[in-house]
Write an enzyme that holds these catalytic residues in place. Structure first.
Site, PDB file in Angstrom:
ATOM      1  N   LYS A  61     -24.426  24.229  67.913  1.00 35.88           N
ATOM      2  CA  LYS A  61     -23.078  23.656  67.962  1.00 35.88           C
ATOM      3  C   LYS A  61     -22.201  24.478  68.916  1.00 35.88           C
ATOM      4  O   LYS A  61     -22.550  25.603  69.279  1.00 35.88           O
ATOM      5  CB  LYS A  61     -22.473  23.641  66.555  1.00 35.88           C
ATOM      6  CG  LYS A  61     -22.305  25.028  65.934  1.00 35.88           C
ATOM      7  CD  LYS A  61     -21.975  24.950  64.437  1.00 35.88           C
ATOM      8  CE  LYS A  61     -21.835  26.341  63.843  1.00 35.88           C
ATOM      9  NZ  LYS A  61     -21.724  26.321  62.386  1.00 35.88           N
TER      10      LYS A  61
ATOM     11  N   ARG B 133     -15.928  24.282  50.902  1.00 33.99           N
ATOM     12  CA  ARG B 133     -15.667  23.845  52.276  1.00 33.99           C
ATOM     13  C   ARG B 133     -16.224  22.441  52.477  1.00 33.99           C
ATOM     14  O   ARG B 133     -15.485  21.480  52.553  1.00 33.99           O
ATOM     15  CB  ARG B 133     -16.275  24.854  53.266  1.00 33.99           C
ATOM     16  CG  ARG B 133     -15.882  24.572  54.695  1.00 33.99           C
ATOM     17  CD  ARG B 133     -16.380  25.616  55.681  1.00 33.99           C
ATOM     18  NE  ARG B 133     -17.822  25.637  55.841  1.00 33.99           N
ATOM     19  CZ  ARG B 133     -18.455  26.265  56.836  1.00 33.99           C
ATOM     20  NH1 ARG B 133     -17.754  26.946  57.736  1.00 33.99           N
ATOM     21  NH2 ARG B 133     -19.769  26.261  56.928  1.00 33.99           N
TER      22      ARG B 133
ATOM     23  N   TYR C 272       1.897  44.693  81.518  1.00 31.17           N
ATOM     24  CA  TYR C 272       3.060  44.094  80.856  1.00 31.17           C
ATOM     25  C   TYR C 272       3.603  45.020  79.773  1.00 31.17           C
ATOM     26  O   TYR C 272       2.840  45.591  78.991  1.00 31.17           O
ATOM     27  CB  TYR C 272       2.674  42.765  80.214  1.00 31.17           C
ATOM     28  CG  TYR C 272       2.585  41.618  81.204  1.00 31.17           C
ATOM     29  CD1 TYR C 272       3.714  41.174  81.881  1.00 31.17           C
ATOM     30  CD2 TYR C 272       1.371  40.993  81.441  1.00 31.17           C
ATOM     31  CE1 TYR C 272       3.634  40.122  82.780  1.00 31.17           C
ATOM     32  CE2 TYR C 272       1.280  39.937  82.329  1.00 31.17           C
ATOM     33  CZ  TYR C 272       2.418  39.507  83.006  1.00 31.17           C
ATOM     34  OH  TYR C 272       2.334  38.475  83.887  1.00 31.17           O
TER      35      TYR C 272
ATOM     36  N   MET D  60      -3.347  37.472  81.737  1.00 27.67           N
ATOM     37  CA  MET D  60      -4.057  36.191  81.712  1.00 27.67           C
ATOM     38  C   MET D  60      -5.343  36.230  82.551  1.00 27.67           C
ATOM     39  O   MET D  60      -6.387  35.731  82.132  1.00 27.67           O
ATOM     40  CB  MET D  60      -3.141  35.077  82.248  1.00 27.67           C
ATOM     41  CG  MET D  60      -3.782  33.700  82.119  1.00 27.67           C
ATOM     42  SD  MET D  60      -2.771  32.386  82.828  1.00 27.67           S
ATOM     43  CE  MET D  60      -1.407  32.318  81.697  1.00 27.67           C
TER      44      MET D  60
HETATM   45  C1  LIG Z   1     -22.575  27.275  61.912  1.00 28.13           C
HETATM   46  C2  LIG Z   1     -23.472  26.988  60.761  1.00 28.13           C
HETATM   47  C3  LIG Z   1     -24.736  27.584  60.682  1.00 28.13           C
HETATM   48  C4  LIG Z   1     -25.148  28.699  61.596  1.00 28.13           C
HETATM   49  O1  LIG Z   1     -24.520  29.872  61.131  1.00 28.13           O
HETATM   50  P1  LIG Z   1     -24.799  31.294  61.749  1.00 28.13           P
HETATM   51  O2  LIG Z   1     -24.069  32.217  60.852  1.00 28.13           O
HETATM   52  O3  LIG Z   1     -24.227  31.264  63.127  1.00 28.13           O
HETATM   53  O4  LIG Z   1     -26.258  31.513  61.766  1.00 28.13           O
HETATM   54  C5  LIG Z   1     -25.581  27.161  59.684  1.00 28.13           C
HETATM   55  N1  LIG Z   1     -25.217  26.234  58.779  1.00 28.13           N
HETATM   56  C6  LIG Z   1     -23.989  25.675  58.800  1.00 28.13           C
HETATM   57  C7  LIG Z   1     -23.634  24.676  57.766  1.00 28.13           C
HETATM   58  C8  LIG Z   1     -23.072  26.037  59.771  1.00 28.13           C
HETATM   59  O5  LIG Z   1     -21.857  25.494  59.778  1.00 28.13           O
END
Ligand SMILES: *Cc1c(COP(=O)(O)O)cnc(C)c1O
Length: 374
Positions: free
Chosen positions: A47, A146, A268, A316
């Protein structure tokens, strides 16, 4: 020299910084995690553009070393990934189907995670529309509050199996909130809760662990593990030495060098006031490149074996380094220093900036010249 760039000017020579992604390191980490996970299927989480490293390069590299299961967060990420990986690779969408995207999931052969009763209903409707059985993952909330079905939701499904008719549940998953803290009792509580909840659902392999969970032992491996961060070199926990290989190097170009001394201020707010004579390098990475302002006055870069403190605020498009420790003749304009590299891991940068390696990687900027090696 002509004004139009000639072929001798390759993009790296114009970029402010070069980001090198080591695909061999990613592949090595994948194999390491597969071995660690024993009998469990080792998926790969790609992702957020493979945590900023570039899914179009990372996913094929992972396929080459045997990865067959990929996880993304969004349907659109899945659609993009489908064009990159082979037809037989399985792509699972963590956020599940949306009402206007369920048929696209089918069209692009994306397996959704069903997180709510509404998503279960939506996917069931899709099975009727398509007149075929459709794969899905059921997620249960084992304690993180969650994503996933609650106890009540699981009860509803258990009492009315018709709701899952046409849906082939081929994985039941949940996610650990404290896996990076091996001694935290929440881990075992979540594991037990997943087992209890799954007992009321159709029989299917289970999945609880992302990267850190893999290091909690065999009881946490179950049917499938879902590492992301560890593939990209992030340490699974703070308790042991990081067994994974660093996958990125960030080399920033020196744009300008100057001598400053007592009475001068740097950057800055003039927040850095040198106590004695020193040499300052202005390098071409700033917060617009995803290099956090929190690194101002906190982090460092390396030039070979010489540590170069970041001084003053991060701008920046640039930041300032105290390079007094480098003999003057050795460091000149247009040379590069490592902001991430052999002497400074992604986790080190995160620690200085008060964040986690995940955020450092996923913030990596779009202006870097990217080089992929394997
Ligand atoms: C992002 C995610 C993972 C991967 O997690 P890592 O800690 O990066 O290995 C696995 N399962 C779910 C549901 C996630 O949201």
């Amino acid at each position: 020299m002509t004004i139009l760039s000639g072929p001798h000017l390759w993009p790296a020579s114009r970029a402010g910084a070069t980001l090198t992604v080591d695909l061999a390191a990613v592949a090595h980490n994948y194999r390491f995690l597969c071995r660690k996970a024993g009998e469990a299927v080792c998926a790969a989480v790609v992702k957020a553009d493979a945590y900023g490293l570039g899914a179009d390069k990372v996913a094929p590299a992972l396929e080459k070393v045997g990865a067959r299961e990929f996880f993304v967060a969004h349907v659109d990420e899945g659609i993009a990934l489908r064009k990159i990986v082979s037809e037989s690779a399985r792509i699972t969408v963590l956020h599940g189907p949306r009402p206007d995207a369920a048929s696209e999931c089918v069209y692009f052969n994306l397996r959704p995670v069903l997180n709510t009763l509404e998503q279960v209903e939506l996917w069931k409707k899709e099975t009727i529309r398509q007149q075929e059985v459709l794969d899905a993952v059921l997620q249960v909330d084992s304690g993180m509050s969650r994503f996933g079905l609650s106890w009540q939701d699981v009860q509803v499904l258990a009492d009315d199996p018709e709701r899952l008719k046409g849906i082939q549940t081929n994985l039941i998953m949940s996610h650990l909130a404290c896996a990076d803290d091996p001694k935290n009792p929440a881990n075992e509580m979540q594991r037990q809760k997943l087992l209890e909840m799954a007992a009321y659902l159709p029989a299917a392999p289970l999945s609880l662990s992302a990267s850190s969970g893999i290091f909690l032992g065999a009881a946490y491996h179950m049917g499938l593990v879902r590492p992301g961060a560890a593939l990209y070199g992030i340490a699974p926990n703070a308790d042991e030495a990081n067994p994974l290989r660093q996958a990125v190097r960030l080399q920033a170009r020196v744009l300008q060098l100057r001598h400053v001394g007592p009475g001068d201020g740097v950057g800055y707010g003039l927040t850095y006031r040198p106590q004695g004579p020193c040499r300052i390098a202005t390098v071409a990475v700033g917060y617009a490149d995803g290099f956090s302002r929190q690194n101002g006055g906190a982090g460092c870069a390396w030039f070979g074996d010489i540590r170069l403190p970041i001084v003053g605020r991060v701008s920046m498009d640039s930041l300032a380094l105290d390079v007094s420790a480098v003999p003057e003749a050795l460091l000149q304009v247009d040379m590069h220093v490592d902001l991430i590299g052999a002497r400074r891991s992604v986790d080190d940068v995160a620690a200085s900036a008060g964040t986690i390696g995940y955020e450092v990687l996923t913030s990596l900027g779009g202006r870097y010249y990217r080089e992929y090696i394997d």
